[in-house]
Design a protein around this motif. Structure first.
Motif, PDB file in Angstrom:
ATOM      1  N   VAL A  85       0.845  -1.196   0.000  1.00 53.44           N
ATOM      2  CA  VAL A  85       0.000   0.000   0.000  1.00 53.44           C
ATOM      3  C   VAL A  85       0.878   1.243   0.000  1.00 53.44           C
ATOM      4  O   VAL A  85       1.834   1.343   0.777  1.00 53.44           O
ATOM      5  CB  VAL A  85      -0.925   0.009   1.232  1.00 53.44           C
ATOM      6  N   LEU A  86       0.546   2.184  -0.863  1.00 56.65           N
ATOM      7  CA  LEU A  86       1.249   3.458  -0.928  1.00 56.65           C
ATOM      8  C   LEU A  86       0.254   4.576  -0.664  1.00 56.65           C
ATOM      9  O   LEU A  86      -0.797   4.652  -1.308  1.00 56.65           O
ATOM     10  CB  LEU A  86       1.888   3.649  -2.296  1.00 56.65           C
ATOM     11  N   GLY A  87       0.559   5.439   0.283  1.00 61.51           N
ATOM     12  CA  GLY A  87      -0.215   6.646   0.521  1.00 61.51           C
ATOM     13  C   GLY A  87       0.601   7.855   0.103  1.00 61.51           C
ATOM     14  O   GLY A  87       1.790   7.935   0.422  1.00 61.51           O
ATOM     15  N   VAL A  88      -0.014   8.785  -0.607  1.00 66.74           N
ATOM     16  CA  VAL A  88       0.698   9.980  -1.076  1.00 66.74           C
ATOM     17  C   VAL A  88      -0.068  11.230  -0.677  1.00 66.74           C
ATOM     18  O   VAL A  88      -1.302  11.243  -0.632  1.00 66.74           O
ATOM     19  CB  VAL A  88       0.919   9.957  -2.607  1.00 66.74           C
ATOM     20  N   ASP A  89       0.683  12.288  -0.384  1.00 66.15           N
ATOM     21  CA  ASP A  89       0.074  13.557   0.003  1.00 66.15           C
ATOM     22  C   ASP A  89       1.088  14.662  -0.236  1.00 66.15           C
ATOM     23  O   ASP A  89       2.305  14.415  -0.228  1.00 66.15           O
ATOM     24  CB  ASP A  89      -0.340  13.535   1.479  1.00 66.15           C
ATOM     25  N   VAL A  90       0.606  15.889  -0.441  1.00 65.91           N
ATOM     26  CA  VAL A  90       1.498  17.035  -0.604  1.00 65.91           C
ATOM     27  C   VAL A  90       1.895  17.636   0.733  1.00 65.91           C
ATOM     28  O   VAL A  90       2.802  18.474   0.797  1.00 65.91           O
ATOM     29  CB  VAL A  90       0.861  18.127  -1.484  1.00 65.91           C
ATOM     30  N   ASN A  91       1.222  17.244   1.812  1.00 63.59           N
ATOM     31  CA  ASN A  91       1.406  17.849   3.122  1.00 63.59           C
ATOM     32  C   ASN A  91       2.429  17.049   3.925  1.00 63.59           C
ATOM     33  O   ASN A  91       2.183  15.912   4.308  1.00 63.59           O
ATOM     34  CB  ASN A  91       0.047  17.879   3.842  1.00 63.59           C
ATOM     35  N   SER A  92       3.588  17.653   4.190  1.00 61.49           N
ATOM     36  CA  SER A  92       4.668  16.939   4.868  1.00 61.49           C
ATOM     37  C   SER A  92       4.292  16.531   6.292  1.00 61.49           C
ATOM     38  O   SER A  92       4.695  15.462   6.769  1.00 61.49           O
ATOM     39  CB  SER A  92       5.936  17.796   4.891  1.00 61.49           C
ATOM     40  N   ARG A  93       3.516  17.362   6.972  1.00 58.63           N
ATOM     41  CA  ARG A  93       3.105  17.008   8.337  1.00 58.63           C
ATOM     42  C   ARG A  93       2.195  15.779   8.316  1.00 58.63           C
ATOM     43  O   ARG A  93       2.322  14.879   9.156  1.00 58.63           O
ATOM     44  CB  ARG A  93       2.398  18.191   8.997  1.00 58.63           C
ATOM     45  N   ALA A  94       1.280  15.735   7.346  1.00 55.64           N
ATOM     46  CA  ALA A  94       0.387  14.586   7.233  1.00 55.64           C
ATOM     47  C   ALA A  94       1.162  13.306   6.919  1.00 55.64           C
ATOM     48  O   ALA A  94       0.897  12.245   7.513  1.00 55.64           O
ATOM     49  CB  ALA A  94      -0.659  14.848   6.153  1.00 55.64           C
ATOM     50  N   VAL A  95       2.115  13.387   5.997  1.00 51.70           N
ATOM     51  CA  VAL A  95       2.889  12.196   5.636  1.00 51.70           C
ATOM     52  C   VAL A  95       3.680  11.683   6.836  1.00 51.70           C
ATOM     53  O   VAL A  95       3.746  10.477   7.090  1.00 51.70           O
ATOM     54  CB  VAL A  95       3.813  12.498   4.437  1.00 51.70           C
ATOM     55  N   GLY A  96       4.267  12.591   7.606  1.00 54.68           N
ATOM     56  CA  GLY A  96       4.981  12.172   8.804  1.00 54.68           C
ATOM     57  C   GLY A  96       4.083  11.464   9.796  1.00 54.68           C
ATOM     58  O   GLY A  96       4.463  10.453  10.410  1.00 54.68           O
ATOM     59  N   LEU A  97       2.871  11.983   9.980  1.00 56.46           N
ATOM     60  CA  LEU A  97       1.919  11.345  10.886  1.00 56.46           C
ATOM     61  C   LEU A  97       1.480   9.984  10.358  1.00 56.46           C
ATOM     62  O   LEU A  97       1.334   9.025  11.134  1.00 56.46           O
ATOM     63  CB  LEU A  97       0.706  12.245  11.077  1.00 56.46           C
ATOM     64  N   ALA A  98       1.259   9.877   9.059  1.00 56.70           N
ATOM     65  CA  ALA A  98       0.852   8.597   8.479  1.00 56.70           C
ATOM     66  C   ALA A  98       1.925   7.537   8.706  1.00 56.70           C
ATOM     67  O   ALA A  98       1.612   6.382   9.042  1.00 56.70           O
ATOM     68  CB  ALA A  98       0.566   8.769   6.989  1.00 56.70           C
ATOM     69  N   ARG A  99       3.167   7.914   8.528  1.00 61.42           N
ATOM     70  CA  ARG A  99       4.260   6.966   8.778  1.00 61.42           C
ATOM     71  C   ARG A  99       4.279   6.544  10.247  1.00 61.42           C
ATOM     72  O   ARG A  99       4.469   5.355  10.565  1.00 61.42           O
ATOM     73  CB  ARG A  99       5.592   7.603   8.381  1.00 61.42           C
ATOM     74  N   ARG A 100       4.076   7.497  11.134  1.00 64.13           N
ATOM     75  CA  ARG A 100       4.041   7.185  12.565  1.00 64.13           C
ATOM     76  C   ARG A 100       2.881   6.240  12.884  1.00 64.13           C
ATOM     77  O   ARG A 100       3.038   5.281  13.656  1.00 64.13           O
ATOM     78  CB  ARG A 100       3.909   8.475  13.362  1.00 64.13           C
ATOM     79  N   ASN A 101       1.732   6.479  12.282  1.00 66.86           N
ATOM     80  CA  ASN A 101       0.573   5.640  12.548  1.00 66.86           C
ATOM     81  C   ASN A 101       0.755   4.225  12.007  1.00 66.86           C
ATOM     82  O   ASN A 101       0.345   3.250  12.649  1.00 66.86           O
ATOM     83  CB  ASN A 101      -0.684   6.289  11.960  1.00 66.86           C
ATOM     84  N   ALA A 102       1.358   4.105  10.854  1.00 69.42           N
ATOM     85  CA  ALA A 102       1.625   2.767  10.310  1.00 69.42           C
ATOM     86  C   ALA A 102       2.550   1.988  11.235  1.00 69.42           C
ATOM     87  O   ALA A 102       2.326   0.805  11.524  1.00 69.42           O
ATOM     88  CB  ALA A 102       2.227   2.879   8.913  1.00 69.42           C
TER      89      ALA A 102
END
Length: 216
Positions: A85-102
């Motif tokens: 699964v790949l999640g993509v976003d332009v928002n760096s804060r959101a991507v950092g949180l997604a990685r933390r949640n995974a």
């Protein structure tokens, strides 16, 4: 004008919080923050999508376009543990949180990448973005304006595999029906497969492909 959640580096002061994603098959407590989309709760559109789409392919490459802090991508990863699964976003804060949640939930089959609004990688060490993807699930950023939205959708829906299906959730009063017509005109046949609480769920395929739509 783009909403703040579509900024690559949001300037809203950090205020960490959590949001609970509760579905019949999983319960995830997710880290959130200001400056991202719907930080206080799982938004209704995302919930409608996750409660109405058919099961994802059990294997292959799956995409969450506009992943935010990860509720859609992590649901994909949980429901299809043998898939990538790949999640993509332009928002760096959101991507950092997604990685933390995974990481917090042990969903090692989910990866996240920061992208530009044009769909290019914004990090040198990010995962491959070119696909093809066997499924795309998305609550796309409708409020950023048609030009930006259409660019995103052209790029990423063009990366569907031959048999792949994208499911998009869009509010009716924010142009779900006109978006469906636009997709059809782009050679991306779209069918409304669910309608609930003012939202439409569209199933989108590449032109000329076959496949049964999700049940209504």
């Amino acid at each position: 004008m783009a909403q703040h959640y579509f900024d690559s580096d949001p300037d809203a002061a950090s205020r960490p919080s959590t949001a609970d994603l509760v579905l019949p098959d999983l319960h995830l407590r997710l880290h959130t923050d200001r400056g991202i989309f719907s930080p206080d709760r799982i938004d209704l559109g995302t919930r409608v999508l996750l409660e109405t789409v058919p099961a994802p392919p059990p294997e292959g490459r799956l995409l969450d376009l506009g992943c935010g802090y990860g509720p859609i991508a992590l649901t994909l990863a949980s429901r299809a543990p043998a898939a990538t699964v790949l999640g993509v976003d332009v928002n760096s804060r959101a991507v950092g949180l997604a990685r933390r949640n995974a990481s917090a939930h042990g969903l090692d089959n989910a990866r996240f990448a920061l992208i530009t609004p044009e769909g290019e990688a914004a990090e040198d060490d990010g995962p491959a973005l070119t696909g093809p993807f066997d499924a795309i699930w998305s609550n796309p950023p409708i409020r950023v304006g048609k030009d930006v939205l259409h660019t995103l959708l052209r790029v990423w829906l063009g990366r569907l595999s031959v048999e792949g299906v994208a499911h998009l959730v869009v509010q009716r009063h924010l142009g779900a029906d006109s978006l469906q017509k636009w997709l059809d005109a782009q050679g991306l046949p779209a069918e409304r497969v669910a309608s609930r609480a003012g939202f439409r769920v569209l199933a989108v395929r590449r032109a000329g492909t076959d496949g049964d739509a999700a049940p209504r």
